[in-house]
Design a protein around this motif. Structure first.
Motif, PDB file in Angstrom:
ATOM      1  N   ASP A  61       0.827  -1.212   0.000  1.00 46.05           N
ATOM      2  CA  ASP A  61       0.000   0.000   0.000  1.00 46.05           C
ATOM      3  C   ASP A  61       0.859   1.260   0.000  1.00 46.05           C
ATOM      4  O   ASP A  61       0.564   2.228  -0.714  1.00 46.05           O
ATOM      5  N   ASP A  62       1.925   1.233   0.800  1.00 47.59           N
ATOM      6  CA  ASP A  62       2.828   2.384   0.821  1.00 47.59           C
ATOM      7  C   ASP A  62       3.527   2.550  -0.527  1.00 47.59           C
ATOM      8  O   ASP A  62       3.736   3.676  -0.989  1.00 47.59           O
ATOM      9  N   ALA A  63       3.886   1.441  -1.166  1.00 46.55           N
ATOM     10  CA  ALA A  63       4.520   1.508  -2.480  1.00 46.55           C
ATOM     11  C   ALA A  63       3.563   2.098  -3.513  1.00 46.55           C
ATOM     12  O   ALA A  63       3.969   2.904  -4.354  1.00 46.55           O
ATOM     13  N   ALA A  64       2.301   1.732  -3.423  1.00 39.25           N
ATOM     14  CA  ALA A  64       1.300   2.273  -4.347  1.00 39.25           C
ATOM     15  C   ALA A  64       1.155   3.780  -4.156  1.00 39.25           C
ATOM     16  O   ALA A  64       1.076   4.534  -5.131  1.00 39.25           O
ATOM     17  N   SER A  65       1.133   4.227  -2.917  1.00 37.41           N
ATOM     18  CA  SER A  65       1.048   5.667  -2.643  1.00 37.41           C
ATOM     19  C   SER A  65       2.285   6.392  -3.151  1.00 37.41           C
ATOM     20  O   SER A  65       2.201   7.483  -3.712  1.00 37.41           O
ATOM     21  N   PHE A  66       3.439   5.777  -2.953  1.00 33.28           N
ATOM     22  CA  PHE A  66       4.702   6.367  -3.402  1.00 33.28           C
ATOM     23  C   PHE A  66       4.709   6.539  -4.916  1.00 33.28           C
ATOM     24  O   PHE A  66       5.047   7.604  -5.435  1.00 33.28           O
ATOM     25  N   VAL A  67       4.321   5.490  -5.629  1.00 34.25           N
ATOM     26  CA  VAL A  67       4.310   5.540  -7.090  1.00 34.25           C
ATOM     27  C   VAL A  67       3.254   6.531  -7.594  1.00 34.25           C
ATOM     28  O   VAL A  67       3.520   7.323  -8.502  1.00 34.25           O
ATOM     29  N   ALA A  68       2.084   6.512  -6.990  1.00 31.16           N
ATOM     30  CA  ALA A  68       0.996   7.382  -7.442  1.00 31.16           C
ATOM     31  C   ALA A  68       1.299   8.860  -7.242  1.00 31.16           C
ATOM     32  O   ALA A  68       0.817   9.703  -8.006  1.00 31.16           O
ATOM     33  N   THR A  69       2.109   9.174  -6.238  1.00 33.91           N
ATOM     34  CA  THR A  69       2.415  10.581  -5.953  1.00 33.91           C
ATOM     35  C   THR A  69       3.815  10.982  -6.415  1.00 33.91           C
ATOM     36  O   THR A  69       4.326  12.024  -6.008  1.00 33.91           O
ATOM     37  N   ASP A  70       4.432  10.162  -7.233  1.00 35.80           N
ATOM     38  CA  ASP A  70       5.797  10.418  -7.718  1.00 35.80           C
ATOM     39  C   ASP A  70       6.777  10.658  -6.579  1.00 35.80           C
ATOM     40  O   ASP A  70       7.636  11.535  -6.643  1.00 35.80           O
ATOM     41  N   GLY A  71       6.629   9.883  -5.519  1.00 38.26           N
ATOM     42  CA  GLY A  71       7.577   9.936  -4.412  1.00 38.26           C
ATOM     43  C   GLY A  71       7.251  10.922  -3.315  1.00 38.26           C
ATOM     44  O   GLY A  71       8.014  11.053  -2.361  1.00 38.26           O
ATOM     45  N   ALA A  72       6.133  11.616  -3.411  1.00 43.02           N
ATOM     46  CA  ALA A  72       5.785  12.607  -2.391  1.00 43.02           C
ATOM     47  C   ALA A  72       5.368  11.943  -1.079  1.00 43.02           C
ATOM     48  O   ALA A  72       5.632  12.481  -0.005  1.00 43.02           O
ATOM     49  N   ILE A  73       4.732  10.797  -1.161  1.00 44.52           N
ATOM     50  CA  ILE A  73       4.307  10.081   0.050  1.00 44.52           C
ATOM     51  C   ILE A  73       5.225   8.877   0.231  1.00 44.52           C
ATOM     52  O   ILE A  73       5.288   7.995  -0.615  1.00 44.52           O
ATOM     53  N   ARG A  74       5.919   8.866   1.366  1.00 43.14           N
ATOM     54  CA  ARG A  74       6.851   7.773   1.679  1.00 43.14           C
ATOM     55  C   ARG A  74       6.430   7.183   3.016  1.00 43.14           C
ATOM     56  O   ARG A  74       6.739   7.742   4.054  1.00 43.14           O
ATOM     57  N   GLY A  75       5.732   6.069   2.949  1.00 38.99           N
ATOM     58  CA  GLY A  75       5.253   5.430   4.170  1.00 38.99           C
ATOM     59  C   GLY A  75       6.355   4.701   4.917  1.00 38.99           C
ATOM     60  O   GLY A  75       7.390   4.331   4.366  1.00 38.99           O
ATOM     61  N   VAL A  76       6.104   4.471   6.199  1.00 39.75           N
ATOM     62  CA  VAL A  76       7.071   3.796   7.062  1.00 39.75           C
ATOM     63  C   VAL A  76       7.310   2.356   6.599  1.00 39.75           C
ATOM     64  O   VAL A  76       8.452   1.873   6.610  1.00 39.75           O
ATOM     65  N   LYS A  77       6.261   1.682   6.185  1.00 43.26           N
ATOM     66  CA  LYS A  77       6.414   0.293   5.740  1.00 43.26           C
ATOM     67  C   LYS A  77       7.237   0.212   4.454  1.00 43.26           C
ATOM     68  O   LYS A  77       8.033  -0.707   4.286  1.00 43.26           O
ATOM     69  N   ALA A 100       9.841   0.441  -5.603  1.00 49.38           N
ATOM     70  CA  ALA A 100       8.420   0.541  -5.276  1.00 49.38           C
ATOM     71  C   ALA A 100       7.573  -0.113  -6.351  1.00 49.38           C
ATOM     72  O   ALA A 100       6.622  -0.846  -6.061  1.00 49.38           O
ATOM     73  N   GLN A 101       7.917   0.128  -7.609  1.00 49.67           N
ATOM     74  CA  GLN A 101       7.176  -0.509  -8.707  1.00 49.67           C
ATOM     75  C   GLN A 101       7.358  -2.025  -8.674  1.00 49.67           C
ATOM     76  O   GLN A 101       6.423  -2.779  -8.948  1.00 49.67           O
ATOM     77  N   ALA A 102       8.549  -2.467  -8.335  1.00 51.77           N
ATOM     78  CA  ALA A 102       8.788  -3.916  -8.242  1.00 51.77           C
ATOM     79  C   ALA A 102       7.977  -4.526  -7.114  1.00 51.77           C
ATOM     80  O   ALA A 102       7.437  -5.626  -7.257  1.00 51.77           O
ATOM     81  N   ILE A 103       7.869  -3.828  -5.991  1.00 47.36           N
ATOM     82  CA  ILE A 103       7.054  -4.305  -4.872  1.00 47.36           C
ATOM     83  C   ILE A 103       5.604  -4.455  -5.313  1.00 47.36           C
ATOM     84  O   ILE A 103       4.908  -5.408  -4.936  1.00 47.36           O
ATOM     85  N   LEU A 104       5.129  -3.542  -6.125  1.00 48.45           N
ATOM     86  CA  LEU A 104       3.743  -3.609  -6.592  1.00 48.45           C
ATOM     87  C   LEU A 104       3.489  -4.796  -7.505  1.00 48.45           C
ATOM     88  O   LEU A 104       2.354  -5.255  -7.622  1.00 48.45           O
ATOM     89  N   THR A 105       4.515  -5.308  -8.145  1.00 45.40           N
ATOM     90  CA  THR A 105       4.322  -6.438  -9.053  1.00 45.40           C
ATOM     91  C   THR A 105       4.298  -7.781  -8.325  1.00 45.40           C
ATOM     92  O   THR A 105       3.968  -8.795  -8.929  1.00 45.40           O
ATOM     93  N   ILE A 106       4.655  -7.774  -7.069  1.00 44.39           N
ATOM     94  CA  ILE A 106       4.680  -9.031  -6.296  1.00 44.39           C
ATOM     95  C   ILE A 106       3.266  -9.446  -5.997  1.00 44.39           C
ATOM     96  O   ILE A 106       2.436  -8.707  -5.606  1.00 44.39           O
TER      97      ILE A 106
END
Length: 106
Positions: A61-77, A100-106
């Motif tokens: 979920d954090d990776a999805a937020s990171f990718v969607a915001t072009d790195g603006a949101i960086r979650g702790v997880k 982050a994109q690789a994490i989303l493909t898992i």
């Protein structure tokens, strides 16, 4: 005579513009293909090595937020997962966005 020069200049300009556009397209294609190859390699390493790891799965979920915001949101997880990946695979030269994109493909 002036008309002939004008037509010649227009033809020369058209040929030069077409050659420039073709060079730009070829260069762009080469850059995009190189980036895709790097991204595919990163995805393969991350997805095959870490697909069952709890830290990585929890960061989706954090990776999805990171990718969607072009790195603006960086979650702790996500930060935890990135640290874990870099610790486990120090030879992997990838950006945070690629991981982050690789994490989303898992």
């Amino acid at each position: 005579m002036s008309r002939l020069r004008l037509l010649s200049a227009a033809a020369l300009f058209a040929v030069a513009a077409n050659a420039h556009a073709s060079s730009f397209i070829a260069t762009t294609d080469a850059v995009v293909n190189a980036l895709k190859a790097t991204s595919d390699a990163t995805t393969d390493v991350v997805s095959s090595s870490f697909k069952d790891h709890k830290i990585i799965l929890a960061a989706r979920d954090d990776a999805a937020s990171f990718v969607a915001t072009d790195g603006a949101i960086r979650g702790v997880k996500l930060e935890s997962a990135l640290d874990y990946i870099r610790h486990q695979a120090p030879q992997l030269n990838a950006t945070d966005a690629q991981l982050a994109q690789a994490i989303l493909t898992i």
